[in-house]
Scaffold this motif. Sequence first.
Motif, mmCIF file in Angstrom:
data_model
loop_
_atom_site.group_PDB
_atom_site.id
_atom_site.type_symbol
_atom_site.label_atom_id
_atom_site.label_comp_id
_atom_site.label_asym_id
_atom_site.label_seq_id
_atom_site.Cartn_x
_atom_site.Cartn_y
_atom_site.Cartn_z
ATOM 1 N N ASP A 255 -4.429 -7.522 -2.125
ATOM 2 C CA ASP A 255 -4.867 -6.624 -1.029
ATOM 3 C C ASP A 255 -4.109 -6.911 -0.095
ATOM 4 O OD1 ASP A 255 -7.899 -5.502 -1.412
ATOM 5 O OD2 ASP A 255 -8.579 -8.039 -1.290
ATOM 6 N N GLU A 256 -3.541 -6.613 0.915
ATOM 7 C CA GLU A 256 -2.281 -6.073 1.692
ATOM 8 C C GLU A 256 -2.824 -6.587 2.770
ATOM 9 O OE1 GLU A 256 0.282 -3.911 -1.587
ATOM 10 O OE2 GLU A 256 0.344 -3.159 0.885
ATOM 11 N N ILE A 257 -1.590 -7.840 3.309
ATOM 12 C CA ILE A 257 -0.836 -7.461 5.163
ATOM 13 C C ILE A 257 0.832 -7.580 5.260
ATOM 14 C CG2 ILE A 257 -1.071 -9.223 6.691
ATOM 15 C CD1 ILE A 257 -2.730 -10.879 5.793
ATOM 16 N N ASN A 258 0.474 -5.923 5.895
ATOM 17 C CA ASN A 258 1.721 -5.083 5.703
ATOM 18 C C ASN A 258 2.560 -5.319 7.591
ATOM 19 O OD1 ASN A 258 2.362 -4.083 3.721
ATOM 20 N ND2 ASN A 258 1.017 -3.380 3.841
ATOM 21 N N ALA A 259 3.158 -5.261 7.740
ATOM 22 C CA ALA A 259 4.150 -5.209 8.661
ATOM 23 C C ALA A 259 4.382 -3.908 8.854
ATOM 24 C CB ALA A 259 4.821 -6.201 9.125
#
Length: 373
Positions: A255-259
């Motif tokens: 699972d990701e956190i993206n800018a």
Amino acid sequence: MAMYFKLLAALAAATLAGCFGPGAEPGGAPAPDAHRPADAGDAGTPAAEPYVVLAEKLRAPWAIAFDGETIYVSEREGSVVRVEPDGTATRKPVRLQAGVAASGESGFLGFALAPNFAETKAAYAYHTYEANGAMRNRVVLLEERETEWVELRPLLEGIPGSRIHDGGRIAIGPDGHVYVTTGDAGEEAYAQDRSSLAGKILRLAPDGSVPEDNPFPGSYVYSYGHRNPQGLAWSADGAMYAAEHGPSGRPGGHDEINAIEAGGNYGWPKVYGDENEPGLIAPLYHSGEPPAIAPSGAAMGEDGRLLLATLRGETLFRFDPAALERLEPLLEGEGRLRDVAAKGGFAYVLTNNTDGRGTPGPSDDRLLKVRLP
């Protein structure tokens, strides 16, 4: 240092604010003063409990929106609950031109009040519907009336939909435009196809038109290569962040956190996790191998750290985009968490145990108010 609240087993849920049951008539009486939001700890007053319950017995709630101190909560079946500061809760149905298709991960999902809501009573919503035997998603403009919400007009229709991977978050950006997350609808190739609206973050003008300064002329697409993004938030300086579900099964997790950058390609399904290729943007953070956390709603705290409500992870996390440290757990033990909003030093959190994948308690689902450490 990771911190979390120890939960108290003796919470008397039946006496907390905003109580009304499934099938109850809209409306409700305020709860006793001892359980009103002030007890979460006003200035100079220590919190007596890890949180207070502002509303309960919600029906698969999905999104939180604020109008001053009044809170609106969308429900997947096609309704909106208004929670007043005194604890009174009122459920209103939503009358749409295309009926809500609520199954699996689909339904009446994203919900955001227009910036001029106080004058217009207008809001933006995202929901799944059926057209010609296929599931689709649409963005609509709504108006709150005395006994119901009514669709004024559709803004964008025909977004590929499915029982899975519908995205669904709507947020008003600091530029005043409407941002919408869409999933790949179970068709991975859609995410890399810029002619498709699936697997994207979309950007609409408030009237539903394509903004002239969008990265691809004549297109709603703001960024692409997304699998199933469900969280959007902005920092005080305008930096945009998104939370996204990684692949299921094997390899799973990631699972990701993206800018988010205008026109950026975030790689799905070409890459995931630490993999990368030229021209693709790597995540700020990914959860690695299973177990997945399945991030949904996101909010930016006043301290510039990101808050994440997680479904499979069943935890409210905090993440520092500057330090890129590990996720810090803040609240656990309440089951699946669908959305979070930050306001005045508190996190407002929706549980999501009645969505068909959780184990609901007698008072689920609930809107919690948690003081941030």
